[in-house]
Write an enzyme that holds these catalytic residues in place. Structure first.
Site, PDB file in Angstrom:
ATOM      1  N   THR A 171      55.128  39.332  42.726  1.00 60.30           N
ATOM      2  CA  THR A 171      54.912  38.332  43.783  1.00 60.30           C
ATOM      3  C   THR A 171      53.590  38.596  44.511  1.00 60.30           C
ATOM      4  O   THR A 171      52.852  37.661  44.834  1.00 60.30           O
ATOM      5  CB  THR A 171      56.088  38.365  44.785  1.00 60.30           C
ATOM      6  N   HIS A 220      50.898  37.186  42.502  1.00 62.30           N
ATOM      7  CA  HIS A 220      50.759  35.725  42.679  1.00 62.30           C
ATOM      8  C   HIS A 220      49.948  35.439  43.950  1.00 62.30           C
ATOM      9  O   HIS A 220      49.062  34.586  43.965  1.00 62.30           O
ATOM     10  CB  HIS A 220      52.126  35.049  42.779  1.00 62.30           C
TER      11      HIS A 220
END
Ligand code: NAD
Ligand code: ZN
Length: 341
Positions: free
Chosen positions: A40, A43
């Site tokens: 994450t 990202h």
């Protein structure tokens, strides 16, 4: 305090000076020792479409950590100054039906540390004491700092009975390879894991996978034949988020097979529903970790001899954070840890 934050709406992450976070009556103030970089965070680092829609700028990011309790609100019970803790990054509302029924992982109002509110890549973190988890003394700081993704692996892997079963894991990222280790530890027979990245497949072998298969050069049918699996896999753990891998998994499942899905596809995924219907497959979505049953299981699995050490491949001082994000982006890594002390 020093922190890593998303300062600008573009690719990157910045080492900044931030005010120490303020603590409420039910909160802990944690002095961070080690953090780990999550998919994450990558990202957010790469500033993809999801991050642009989700992440407020500027914000301190990060949610995988271990640290020490240095202060607590006046309503907090059950913790002491000096406790070594990690914590559940999903903050739940406490008043929806699922929360009230003790199914906090199904809270419809969940928001995330380092995603929707200030995160753990900092010298200090404030979280509700409810979310903190005390780490037993015989578990290292390194392992404690990856309890969040380890919890994804444990939650997914323990969704179905694995004893004596043949398990297919698609995706040998850090979570997939930890799930492979858990599956072997709890008594699965064959644990076959797939990826297209040889570095990661090699790590999966070190973590105990029976076979680690590069699907760009090897066929799963051949591997199944070699292992004497004429009927198919009993349990599937989807941990790649890649539509093709999920479709392949459905094709390789035995009738009555069970599939737990953790991987998050970036696009709409069409599947052959006949595989699901005529084989009577059960498919279960997995989000986060069970609060806090998964956390107790994690500690106990490690205390019971589960060895996760190969998954941690790199450690850097926080000042060298850029090297950490670069190696994560290269795909030539397992978990990457940043040291704050
Ligand atoms: P990761 O991106 O490091 O791992 C995914 C792996 O899949 C990579 O190693 C990639 O090479 C591999 N892959 C690519 N194409 C493939 C193919 N055709 N077949 C098999 N493997 C292929 O991710 P991670 O950090 O290990 O997390 C695993 C997945 O779980 C990701 O999709 C992540 O977004 C998701 N996730 C979900 C939750 C949740 O709560 N549901 C929480 C954390 C992570
Ligand atoms: Zn809730």
């Amino acid at each position: 305090m020093k922190a890593l934050s998303k300062q600008h709406s573009e690719k990157g992450i910045w080492l900044t000076e931030e005010p120490k976070p303020e603590m409420g009556h039910n909160d802990l103030l944690i002095k961070i020792r080690k953090t780990a970089i999550c998919g994450t965070d990558m990202h957010i680092y790469n500033w993809d479409e999801w991050s642009q829609k989700t992440i407020p700028v500027p914000m301190v990011v990060g949610h995988e950590y271990v640290g020490e309790v240095v202060d607590m609100g006046q309503e907090v019970r059950g913790f002491e100054i000096g406790d070594r803790v990690s914590g559940e990054g999903h903050i739940t509302c406490g008043h929806c039906r699922n929360c009230r029924a003790g199914r906090r992982h199904l809270c419809r109002n969940t928001y995330g540390v380092g995603v929707n509110r200030s995160g753990a890549f900092a010298e200090y973190l404030v979280i509700p004491a409810f979310n903190a988890f005390k780490i037993p003394d015989n578990i290292s700081d390194e392992l404690a700092s990856i309890f969040d993704p380890f919890g994804n692996a444990v939650h997914t892997a323990l969704s179905f009975d694995l004893v004596g079963e043949d398990v297919l894991i698609t995706g040998a990222g850090p979570i997939g390879i930890m799930a492979a280790a858990v599956a072997r530890h709890v008594g699965a027979r064959h644990v076959v894991i797939t990826d297209i990245n040889d570095y990661r497949l090699d790590l999966a072998r070190q973590m105990g996978a029976t076979r680690a298969v590069n699907v760009s050069t090897e066929s799963l049918d051949d591997v199944m034949e070699e292992l004497g699996m004429s009927e198919g896999f009993d349990v599937g753990l989807e941990m790649s988020g890649v539509p093709m891998a999920f479709r392949d998994m459905l094709d390789k499942m035995n009738h009555g097979g069970k599939v737990a899905m953790l991987g998050i596809p970036s696009e709409d995924t069409a599947i052959d529903w006949n595989q699901v219907i005529f084989k009577g497959l059960v498919i279960k979505g997995i989000y986060g970790r069970e609060m806090f049953e998964t956390w107790y299981k994690m500690a106990s699995l490690i205390q019971g001899g589960l060895d996760l050490s190969p998954v941690i491949t790199h450690q850097f001082k926080v000042d060298d954070f850029q090297q950490g994000f670069d190696v994560m982006n290269s795909g030539q890594s397992g978990k990457v840890i940043l040291n704050w002390d």
